[in-house]
Design a protein around this motif. Structure first.
Motif, PDB file in Angstrom:
ATOM      1  N   MET A 269       0.857  -1.183   0.000  1.00  0.00           N
ATOM      2  CA  MET A 269       0.000   0.000   0.000  1.00  0.00           C
ATOM      3  C   MET A 269       0.892   1.232   0.000  1.00  0.00           C
ATOM      4  SD  MET A 269      -3.354  -0.837   2.324  1.00  0.00           S
ATOM      5  CE  MET A 269      -4.109   0.714   1.791  1.00  0.00           C
ATOM      6  N   LEU A 270       0.415   2.298  -0.620  1.00  0.00           N
ATOM      7  CA  LEU A 270       1.213   3.516  -0.666  1.00  0.00           C
ATOM      8  C   LEU A 270       1.340   4.110   0.738  1.00  0.00           C
ATOM      9  CD1 LEU A 270       0.090   5.248  -3.960  1.00  0.00           C
ATOM     10  CD2 LEU A 270       2.205   4.068  -3.497  1.00  0.00           C
ATOM     11  N   PRO A 271       2.468   4.739   1.029  1.00  0.00           N
ATOM     12  CA  PRO A 271       2.711   5.275   2.375  1.00  0.00           C
ATOM     13  C   PRO A 271       1.577   6.184   2.851  1.00  0.00           C
ATOM     14  CG  PRO A 271       4.708   5.409   1.059  1.00  0.00           C
ATOM     15  CD  PRO A 271       3.613   4.970   0.128  1.00  0.00           C
ATOM     16  N   GLY A 272       1.115   5.909   4.047  1.00  0.00           N
ATOM     17  CA  GLY A 272       0.093   6.741   4.669  1.00  0.00           C
ATOM     18  C   GLY A 272      -1.333   6.394   4.315  1.00  0.00           C
ATOM     19  N   MET A 273      -1.537   5.528   3.317  1.00  0.00           N
ATOM     20  CA  MET A 273      -2.903   5.288   2.864  1.00  0.00           C
ATOM     21  C   MET A 273      -3.672   4.319   3.766  1.00  0.00           C
ATOM     22  SD  MET A 273      -3.446   7.421   0.609  1.00  0.00           S
ATOM     23  CE  MET A 273      -5.070   6.876   0.073  1.00  0.00           C
ATOM     24  N   GLU A 274      -2.984   3.362   4.358  1.00  0.00           N
ATOM     25  CA  GLU A 274      -3.682   2.472   5.290  1.00  0.00           C
ATOM     26  C   GLU A 274      -4.205   3.272   6.482  1.00  0.00           C
ATOM     27  OE1 GLU A 274      -2.987  -1.434   8.159  1.00  0.00           O
ATOM     28  OE2 GLU A 274      -1.540  -0.996   6.567  1.00  0.00           O
ATOM     29  N   ALA A 275      -3.367   4.122   7.036  1.00  0.00           N
ATOM     30  CA  ALA A 275      -3.783   4.938   8.176  1.00  0.00           C
ATOM     31  C   ALA A 275      -4.924   5.873   7.799  1.00  0.00           C
ATOM     32  CB  ALA A 275      -2.592   5.743   8.708  1.00  0.00           C
TER      33      ALA A 275
ATOM     34  N   HIS B 239     -16.777  15.143  -6.481  1.00  0.00           N
ATOM     35  CA  HIS B 239     -15.666  16.061  -6.226  1.00  0.00           C
ATOM     36  C   HIS B 239     -14.374  15.336  -6.599  1.00  0.00           C
ATOM     37  CE1 HIS B 239     -18.034  19.104  -3.944  1.00  0.00           C
ATOM     38  NE2 HIS B 239     -18.791  18.051  -3.686  1.00  0.00           N
ATOM     39  N   GLY B 240     -13.919  15.524  -7.829  1.00  0.00           N
ATOM     40  CA  GLY B 240     -12.718  14.850  -8.297  1.00  0.00           C
ATOM     41  C   GLY B 240     -11.471  15.452  -7.683  1.00  0.00           C
ATOM     42  N   ILE B 241     -10.607  14.580  -7.151  1.00  0.00           N
ATOM     43  CA  ILE B 241      -9.357  15.009  -6.526  1.00  0.00           C
ATOM     44  C   ILE B 241      -8.214  14.223  -7.153  1.00  0.00           C
ATOM     45  CG2 ILE B 241      -8.005  15.063  -4.384  1.00  0.00           C
ATOM     46  CD1 ILE B 241     -10.673  15.214  -2.850  1.00  0.00           C
ATOM     47  N   GLN B 242      -7.203  14.926  -7.657  1.00  0.00           N
ATOM     48  CA  GLN B 242      -6.016  14.228  -8.160  1.00  0.00           C
ATOM     49  C   GLN B 242      -5.097  13.912  -6.990  1.00  0.00           C
ATOM     50  OE1 GLN B 242      -3.592  16.257 -11.077  1.00  0.00           O
ATOM     51  NE2 GLN B 242      -2.406  14.409 -11.530  1.00  0.00           N
ATOM     52  N   PHE B 243      -4.733  12.648  -6.878  1.00  0.00           N
ATOM     53  CA  PHE B 243      -3.893  12.182  -5.774  1.00  0.00           C
ATOM     54  C   PHE B 243      -2.446  12.598  -5.991  1.00  0.00           C
ATOM     55  CE2 PHE B 243      -1.198   8.855  -3.847  1.00  0.00           C
ATOM     56  CZ  PHE B 243      -1.640   8.920  -2.532  1.00  0.00           C
ATOM     57  N   THR B 244      -1.857  13.235  -4.977  1.00  0.00           N
ATOM     58  CA  THR B 244      -0.439  13.604  -5.029  1.00  0.00           C
ATOM     59  C   THR B 244       0.325  13.063  -3.827  1.00  0.00           C
ATOM     60  OG1 THR B 244      -0.941  15.724  -3.956  1.00  0.00           O
ATOM     61  CG2 THR B 244      -0.866  15.702  -6.370  1.00  0.00           C
ATOM     62  N   GLY B 245      -0.370  12.368  -2.949  1.00  0.00           N
ATOM     63  CA  GLY B 245       0.266  11.810  -1.758  1.00  0.00           C
ATOM     64  C   GLY B 245      -0.713  11.782  -0.604  1.00  0.00           C
ATOM     65  N   ALA B 246      -0.459  10.894   0.355  1.00  0.00           N
ATOM     66  CA  ALA B 246      -1.390  10.706   1.469  1.00  0.00           C
ATOM     67  C   ALA B 246      -1.506  11.950   2.345  1.00  0.00           C
ATOM     68  CB  ALA B 246      -0.954   9.505   2.308  1.00  0.00           C
ATOM     69  N   ASP B 247      -0.406  12.654   2.556  1.00  0.00           N
ATOM     70  CA  ASP B 247      -0.446  13.824   3.438  1.00  0.00           C
ATOM     71  C   ASP B 247      -1.343  14.915   2.863  1.00  0.00           C
ATOM     72  OD1 ASP B 247       1.240  12.562   5.201  1.00  0.00           O
ATOM     73  OD2 ASP B 247       3.048  13.595   4.511  1.00  0.00           O
ATOM     74  N   ASP B 248      -1.176  15.193   1.566  1.00  0.00           N
ATOM     75  CA  ASP B 248      -2.012  16.212   0.926  1.00  0.00           C
ATOM     76  C   ASP B 248      -3.475  15.783   0.917  1.00  0.00           C
ATOM     77  OD1 ASP B 248       0.181  17.806   0.440  1.00  0.00           O
ATOM     78  OD2 ASP B 248       0.465  17.105  -1.612  1.00  0.00           O
ATOM     79  N   LEU B 249      -3.712  14.505   0.660  1.00  0.00           N
ATOM     80  CA  LEU B 249      -5.085  14.014   0.610  1.00  0.00           C
ATOM     81  C   LEU B 249      -5.746  14.091   1.981  1.00  0.00           C
ATOM     82  CD1 LEU B 249      -7.300  12.767  -1.137  1.00  0.00           C
ATOM     83  CD2 LEU B 249      -6.355  10.509  -0.585  1.00  0.00           C
ATOM     84  N   ARG B 250      -5.002  13.760   3.009  1.00  0.00           N
ATOM     85  CA  ARG B 250      -5.547  13.830   4.370  1.00  0.00           C
ATOM     86  C   ARG B 250      -6.038  15.246   4.693  1.00  0.00           C
ATOM     87  NH1 ARG B 250      -5.329  11.229   9.304  1.00  0.00           N
ATOM     88  NH2 ARG B 250      -4.246   9.434   8.389  1.00  0.00           N
TER      89      ARG B 250
END
Length: 201
Positions: A91-97, A185-196
């Motif tokens: 899993m990508l870093p931060g996504m499980e949490a 609401h479409g969101i482009q994923f750039t990393g777990a921190d930004d998404l959080r």
């Protein structure tokens, strides 16, 4: 407080680190692997990867690939299929949490992916956090894929979500834009921190 009632996630390069070269590493020299994944090949891996996402079976792909490349090269594809679970690198870093925190906050999580049912089932077996996805719409079962607006509409209907309060997360900008076009609401994923920051401000 959560920003949305529901979040629909893409799989590859959002939740799951998909590295398709891994199944062939150690099986063939790097030059052969480079040839197999050459995007300039009109009838190469990426062409059939898309057809796989649209519901073509492995045997149909192998037969068609062999017509264009011959049996010796087609064997490389057969080895890939036999070992393809290895491409699910983690899993990508931060996504499980993030999945667990969204679930704890009462946000319903779902999946919408250009992938095969077999691969989705393998990923969910391998990564227990993916069980937090209440349901997944898979392109190979639907015989259409993102960014076709219809697959988003099917997900909205099947999940019974309100698009106005639902985010869709994808690493590809055009898939996120297509989701916005149908009311999500479409969101482009750039990393777990930004998404959080966007989902749990």
């Amino acid at each position: 407080m959560a920003a949305y009632t529901d979040v629909i996630f893409d799989f590859c390069d959002v939740l799951v680190d998909w590295r398709p070269r891994i199944p062939l590493e150690g099986q063939y020299p790097p030059g052969v692997i480079d040839m197999f994944f050459d995007r300039a090949d009109e009838y190469g891996f990426w062409h059939y990867d898309e057809l796989s996402d649209l519901g073509w079976s492995e045997e149909r792909i192998l037969a068609d690939y062999e017509e264009h490349h011959g049996p010796a090269v087609a064997w490389v594809f057969r080895i890939y299929f036999e070992r393809q679970r290895l491409a699910l690198a983690g899993m990508l870093p931060g996504m499980e949490a993030l999945l667990r925190d969204l679930d704890a906050a009462g946000v319903r999580c779902w999946g919408l992916t250009n992938f095969t049912v077999k691969y989705v089932e393998a990923a969910r077996e391998q990564f227990p956090a993916l069980s937090l996805l209440r349901d997944v719409v898979v392109s190979s079962a639907e015989r259409i894929h993102k960014p076709d607006p219809e697959i988003y509409r099917r997900a909205i209907a099947r999940f019974d979500v309100n698009p106005a309060t639902t985010a869709f997360v994808d690493d590809k900008s055009y898939n996120a834009a297509a989701a916005t076009e149908v009311g999500l609401h479409g969101i482009q994923f750039t990393g777990a921190d930004d998404l959080r920051k966007l989902l749990l401000p």
